[in-house]
Design an enzyme around this catalytic site. Structure first.
Site, PDB file in Angstrom:
ATOM      1  N   ASP A 501       0.867  -1.175   0.000  1.00 26.06           N
ATOM      2  CA  ASP A 501       0.000   0.000   0.000  1.00 26.06           C
ATOM      3  C   ASP A 501       0.909   1.231   0.000  1.00 26.06           C
ATOM      4  OD1 ASP A 501      -2.376   1.511   0.263  1.00 26.06           O
ATOM      5  OD2 ASP A 501      -2.060   1.629   2.426  1.00 26.06           O
ATOM      6  N   THR A 503      -0.074   4.830   1.559  1.00 28.48           N
ATOM      7  CA  THR A 503      -0.183   5.645   2.764  1.00 28.48           C
ATOM      8  C   THR A 503       0.053   4.817   4.027  1.00 28.48           C
ATOM      9  OG1 THR A 503      -1.798   7.032   1.646  1.00 28.48           O
ATOM     10  CG2 THR A 503      -1.665   7.228   4.049  1.00 28.48           C
ATOM     11  N   ASP A 700      -1.498  -1.233   6.078  1.00 23.59           N
ATOM     12  CA  ASP A 700      -1.728  -0.790   7.457  1.00 23.59           C
ATOM     13  C   ASP A 700      -3.163  -0.377   7.737  1.00 23.59           C
ATOM     14  OD1 ASP A 700      -1.816   1.608   6.018  1.00 23.59           O
ATOM     15  OD2 ASP A 700      -1.043   2.751   7.719  1.00 23.59           O
TER      16      ASP A 700
END
Length: 812
Positions: A501, A503, A700
Site C-alpha cells: 500500500d 499511505t 496498514d
C-alpha cells in the site's frame, strides 16, 4: 463472502476431516477446516446463520461452531469432549492472554508445546499421545521457573547417581586384575547392577517406556518407540538372564557361567536420552528468553486518577477510559494517549531504537516502555490482552509452537521410518544369528539389533524444524518482526512478489494539509464544512483536515448522516448542505461534473506526488484539498534491497494515477496501480497467485485487511489498524519496510538452518544404521555397542540444538 469460525470439540485429524466433510455437505458453502488453530474458513454464496451450521455439525458429533472473536467466546470457558479419547480435558485459546477469571480456571492444566492435538488441555501431567513431548503446565505466573526443566534435572541427577556405579562394575573387566572380583563374585555383582538399575528404569526414565507404549497402541510412531523397544529389550533380556541362567545356551554365558547382561547398556542409553531431553528443555527455555523479558516489562501496578485523587491499583483493575498518572522512571502500564503533560519515553524494548522519543499531548504511548524525567497523565485505550506488549507475547508464543509446512515432511518420514528400522533390527539379528561367529552368534545378533534400534532414534529429526522455528521467531521479536506462524516464516523465504500500500506503508502515514483551494464561497466556511464531515472519520487524511481547521481556530460544527465510503471518501449534511470530500471515483458515482480548470490544477498537484481530494457542496465542485505525506526515509533502501534479492515490488493504492506515479518513480518500483478499492487489491493478488507467484502484501489500513488475509504472507505495519494486524501473518512493530528486508533474511536463515538440521539428522542415521548393523565388521572388524550408539544418537540431537541456537547471533 468469506467468514472465519472457531470450532471446538476436535482433538485429532480424524475429527478435523469429519467436521470439514460435514460442513461441505451444506449447499452453497466451501469449508476449509484446520486443527491448529481450530478454525473453519467458510466461503459462502450467501450468508448462512451460525445456528444452521451448528445444527448440521451437531449431527456429526459433539462439536460447536462460533464466529471468530465473538464476545461470548471471550467470556466463557470453552470446553468440549473428545471423540477420540476418554481423558478429561478441555480446549482453550491463547491461554497467555485470557481474562484473569478465565485464566485462573485453566491454571494447573497441561498442554503439548507442539500443539499436536490443537488446543486440548489435560488435568494431569504426562506426555503428548502424538509426539511424546512432555505436557507443559499453564502456570499462574509465566515467570515461574520452568517446572519441566527442574523435574528433568532432578531425574538426571538420580540417573547419574545409579548409572555411574553400574557402568564401573560392567567395565571392571577392563581393569588389570579386576579388583572388584576380590570383593564379590560376578553373579553377586550382577545382582548389584540389577538393584542399581531399578531407580533408573522405573523412575528417572520410566516416562520413555510410557511414551513408547502410547506410540505403539495409537500407532503414532516416534523417537520414543525405538528408545522403549531398544532399552526395554536389553533390560528384560538381562533380568531373564539373571533369574533363569539355565535357559541360555553356552554362547550367551561368560567363562564364569553367568549370562552376559546389559544393565549397563540399558541405564547408560536411558541416561543419555534423558540428557538429550534435558538439553532440549534447557534450549527451549533459552529460546523463550525474549518472551520472558517482554513479560517482565509489564508493571504490576498503576496510579489511577479519579476526581483529582490518585490511588495505586493493580494492572488487572485498569479499565478503558481510565486516567492514569505516569511518574518519572515508571513503566507505562497500558497502551493509550497522553492527555496532559509531556515527556521523553524509552521505547527501545519495543522498537529497538536506543534514542528516547519525545511525546506530547495526544501522542500514543505503549505498555512496558519507560517514562523519562517528567510526569504526565494518560488515557487508557487498550488494556490486558489488547496491549501491544500482550500481542507481541501472544504472537511469539503462537508462532514458536506452530508447525512449518516443511515439518510435514519430517513427520511423514518418521511415520515410515520407525517400522523400517524395526525391520532392519530384526533382519540384523537374523543375519548375525545365521552367519555370525560360531561362538556367541546370537549375542552378536542381539547386541547389534539393539544398537540399530538406538542409533536410529529420530530425536534429531523431530527437533530439526521446531528448534529452528522457536529460535527464529524469538530473534524476529527482538528485531521488531512479529511472526504469527511457522508457515509465514517459511513462506517468506519463497516470496517473489511484494504488494504494498502507499499511505502509512511507503509513506509516513501522517499526512498534513498543505493548502485548501476554494473557488466558490468563503474559505473559512468551506473549511468548517469539510472539517465537520471529517471529524467522524479515523482516516489519516480526515484527521489531517481536522487538525488544519483547529490550527486556524475554526470551530467544529455537527454533521448529520455521516458516511465513509471505503476507498472513495466521506459525505454528510452540514447546515442543511450536502458535503462531499473524496477522489474522482466518488464524484463519478455521485454524477458530479468537474470543470477543466479545476481538474488541470488538481493534476498539477498530483504530478508533484501530492494527494488531492475534491470538495463538493450540493453537487458542485467548489475546491480541493492538497495533502502531503512524506515517504519514509527507509522506503527507498528497503525497496532496492528487496528488488536486488529478486522480489518484484508493486504498489496498489487508492490514490490517483498522478500521485501514485510520482511515488513509484521516486522508489523505482516494478509496477503500480492507482485508484484501487479493497476488492481490486484482492483480485490483483489472486491473479498473481493463479500465475504461480508467492505473494506478500504489506499494508496498514482496514481497506488492506482482505488483501492481507488473501496473500501468502500478510505483513501489517505495527503503526496501523488492529484489523490489519489481525489479518496479517507478520507484524512490523516499527511500521517500516526495512522490517520486510529483515523478515526475508530471517526466513532465509531459518530455512537454511532447518535444512542443515535435517541433513545432520539423516546423516547420522544413514551412516549409523549400517555401522550398527555390522556391515563394516567383515572388512574392518568395527562394531557399535548399544552404549556408543546411544551416545551417537544423543550427539545428533545436540548438534541440531546447537545449530539452531546459532540463529540467536544472526546479524540482519
Amino acid at each position: 463472502m468469506k467468514h472465519t469460525y472457531i470450532v471446538t470439540g476436535m482433538s485429532c485429524d480424524g475429527c478435523r476431516t469429519k467436521v470439514e466433510k460435514t460442513l461441505n455437505t451444506i449447499e452453497g458453502i466451501e469449508a476449509n477446516v484446520t486443527l491448529n488453530p481450530p478454525e473453519a474458513i467458510i466461503q459462502m454464496e450467501k450468508h448462512l446463520p451460525t445456528s444452521q451450521l451448528q445444527e448440521v455439525l451437531a449431527k456429526a458429533g459433539n462439536y460447536t461452531i462460533e464466529m471468530a472473536h465473538s464476545e461470548a467466546k471471550k467470556t466463557e470457558e470453552p470446553q468440549a469432549k473428545s471423540c477420540c479419547n476418554t481423558s478429561n480435558h478441555s480446549h482453550y485459546q491463547n491461554h497467555q492472554n485470557l481474562k484473569p477469571e478465565l485464566r485462573s480456571k485453566l491454571v494447573g492444566k497441561y498442554y503439548c508445546p507442539m500443539f499436536c492435538e490443537g488446543d486440548k488441555v489435560y488435568d494431569k501431567a504426562g506426555d503428548c499421545p502424538v509426539c511424546g513431548m512432555d505436557l507443559v503446565t499453564i502456570e499462574a505466573n509465566p515467570n515461574d521457573e520452568n517446572k519441566s526443566y527442574t523435574d528433568l534435572l532432578k531425574k538426571m541427577k538420580i540417573a547419574l547417581l545409579f548409572t555411574v556405579p553400574i557402568f564401573i562394575i560392567a567395565m571392571s573387566d577392563m581393569i588389570p586384575h579386576n579388583p572388584l572380583m576380590h570383593l564379590l563374585d560376578m553373579e553377586s555383582w550382577n545382582w548389584v547392577q540389577f538393584m542399581l538399575s531399578l531407580p533408573v528404569v522405573f523412575y528417572a526414565a520410566w516416562m520413555f517406556f510410557e511414551r513408547a507404549w502410547k506410540s505403539i497402541i495409537s500407532w503414532n510412531l516416534n523417537m520414543f518407540t525405538l528408545i522403549g523397544i531398544g532399552a526395554g529389550v536389553a533390560f528384560l533380556f538381562s533380568v531373564f538372564g539373571l533369574l533363569f541362567p539355565h535357559f541360555f545356551p553356552a554362547e550367551f554365558k561368560t567363562e564364569m557361567g553367568t549370562v552376559h547382561l546389559y544393565f549397563e547398556a540399558t541405564t547408560v542409553i536411558l541416561t543419555l536420552v534423558l540428557l538429550g531431553q534435558l538439553l532440549e528443555a534447557r534450549a527451549h527455555s533459552r529460546t523463550s528468553g525474549a518472551i520472558k523479558e517482554l513479560l517482565k516489562l509489564a508493571p504490576t501496578e498503576a496510579i489511577l486518577v479519579e476526581n483529582g485523587i490518585e490511588k495505586v491499583i493493580a494492572i488487572d483493575a485498569i479499565k478503558k477510559g481510565d486516567i492514569l498518572r505516569v511518574k518519572p522512571g515508571d513503566k507505562i502500564p497500558v497502551d493509550g494517549k497522553i492527555t496532559e503533560g509531556e515527556s521523553s519515553i524509552d521505547e527501545s524494548m519495543i522498537t529497538g531504537e536506543p534514542i528516547p522519543l519525545d511525546k506530547k499531548k495526544r501522542d500514543a504511548v505503549v505498555a512496558g516502555t519507560i517514562n523519562g524525567n517528567k510526569s504526565f497523565l494518560m488515557l487508557a485505550e487498550k488494556v490486558g490482552a489488547e496491549t501491544l506488549l500482550s500481542q507481541i507475547v501472544k504472537m511469539v508464543n503462537y508462532a514458536s509452537r506452530s508447525r512449518a509446512p516443511i515439518q510435514k515432511l519430517a513427520d511423514r518420514i518418521s511415520k515410515y521410518f520407525v517400522p523400517i528400522v524395526v525391520a532392519v533390527a530384526v533382519i540384523t539379528f537374523l543375519v548375525w544369528a545365521k552367519f555370525g561367529p560360531e561362538e556367541n552368534a546370537l549375542i552378536y545378533g542381539f547386541i547389534n539389533a539393539v544398537a540399530v534400534l538406538i542409533i536410529a532414534c529420530p530425536c534429531a529429526l523431530g527437533l530439526a524444524t521446531p528448534m529452528s522455528v522457536m529460535v527464529g521467531v524469538g530473534k524476529g521479536a527482538q528485531l521488531g518482526v512479529l511472526i504469527k506462524s511457522a508457515e509465514a516464516l517459511e513462506n517468506m523465504n519463497r516470496v517473489n512478489v511484494l504488494i504494498t500500500d502507499k499511505t502509512g506503508t511507503l509513506t509516513e502515514g501522517k499526512p498534513s494539509v498543505e493548502k485548501i483551494q476554494v473557488f466558490n464561497g468563503q474559505e473559512d466556511e468551506v473549511i468548517q464544512a469539510v472539517a465537520a464531515v471529517n471529524q467522524y472519520s479515523e482516516h489519516p487524511l480526515a484527521q489531517a483536515i481536522v487538525h488544519f481547521a483547529k490550527a486556524k481556530n475554526i470551530a467544529l460544527v455537527a454533521a448529520e448522516n455521516f458516511e465513509a465510503i471505503t476507498g472513495k471518501g466521506v459525505m454528510g449534511i452540514v447546515d442543511g448542505k450536502e458535503v462531499f470530500l473524496g477522489n474522482k471515483k466518488l464524484l463519478e458515482d455521485s454524477k458530479v461534473a468537474i470543470s477543466s480548470t479545476i481538474e488541470e490544477q488538481v493534476i498539477t498537484e498530483q504530478k508533484k506526488g501530492k494527494t488531492v481530494s475534491y470538495i463538493v457542496i450540493d453537487k458542485t465542485v467548489i475546491g480541493f484539498v492538497v495533502i502531503t505525506d512524506a515517504l519514509k526515509a527507509t522506503s527507498i533502501n528497503a525497496v532496492q534491497e528487496l528488488m536486488q534479492a529478486g522480489v518484484e515490488v508493486a504498489m496498489l493504492t487508492g490514490d490517483n494515477q498522478n500521485t501514485a506515479q510520482a511515488v513509484a518513480e521516486t522508489l523505482h518500483l516494478s509496477s503500480f496501480q492507482a485508484g484501487c478499492l479493497p476488492e481490486d487489491k484482492l483480485k490483483v493478488i489472486q491473479k498473481l497467485q493463479a500465475e504461480g507467484k508467492i505473494v506478500a502484501m504489506a499494508g496498514d489500513g482496514i481497506n488492506d485487511a482482505p488483501a492481507l488475509a488473501q496473500s501468502d504472507v500478510g505483513i501489517a505495519m505495527g503503526t496501523g489498524t488492529d484489523v490489519a494486524i489481525e489479518s496479517a501473518k507478520i507484524t512490523l512493530v516499527k511500521g517500516d519496510l526495512q522490517g520486510i528486508v529483515k523478515a526475508k533474511k530471517l526466513s532465509e536463515a531459518v530455512m537454511r538452518n532447518i535444512h542443515q538440521n535435517l541433513f545432520f539428522a539423516f546423516l547420522y542415521n544413514v551412516i549409523g544404521i549400517p555401522v550398527a548393523a555390522g556391515v563394516l565388521y567383515p572388512v574392518l572388524g568395527i562394531l557399535l555397542s548399544p552404549m556408543i550408539a546411544a551416545l551417537a544418537m544423543s550427539f545428533s540431537s545436540v548438534s541440531v540444538i546447537t545449530n539452531a541456537l546459532r540463529l540467536r547471533n544472526l546479524e540482519l
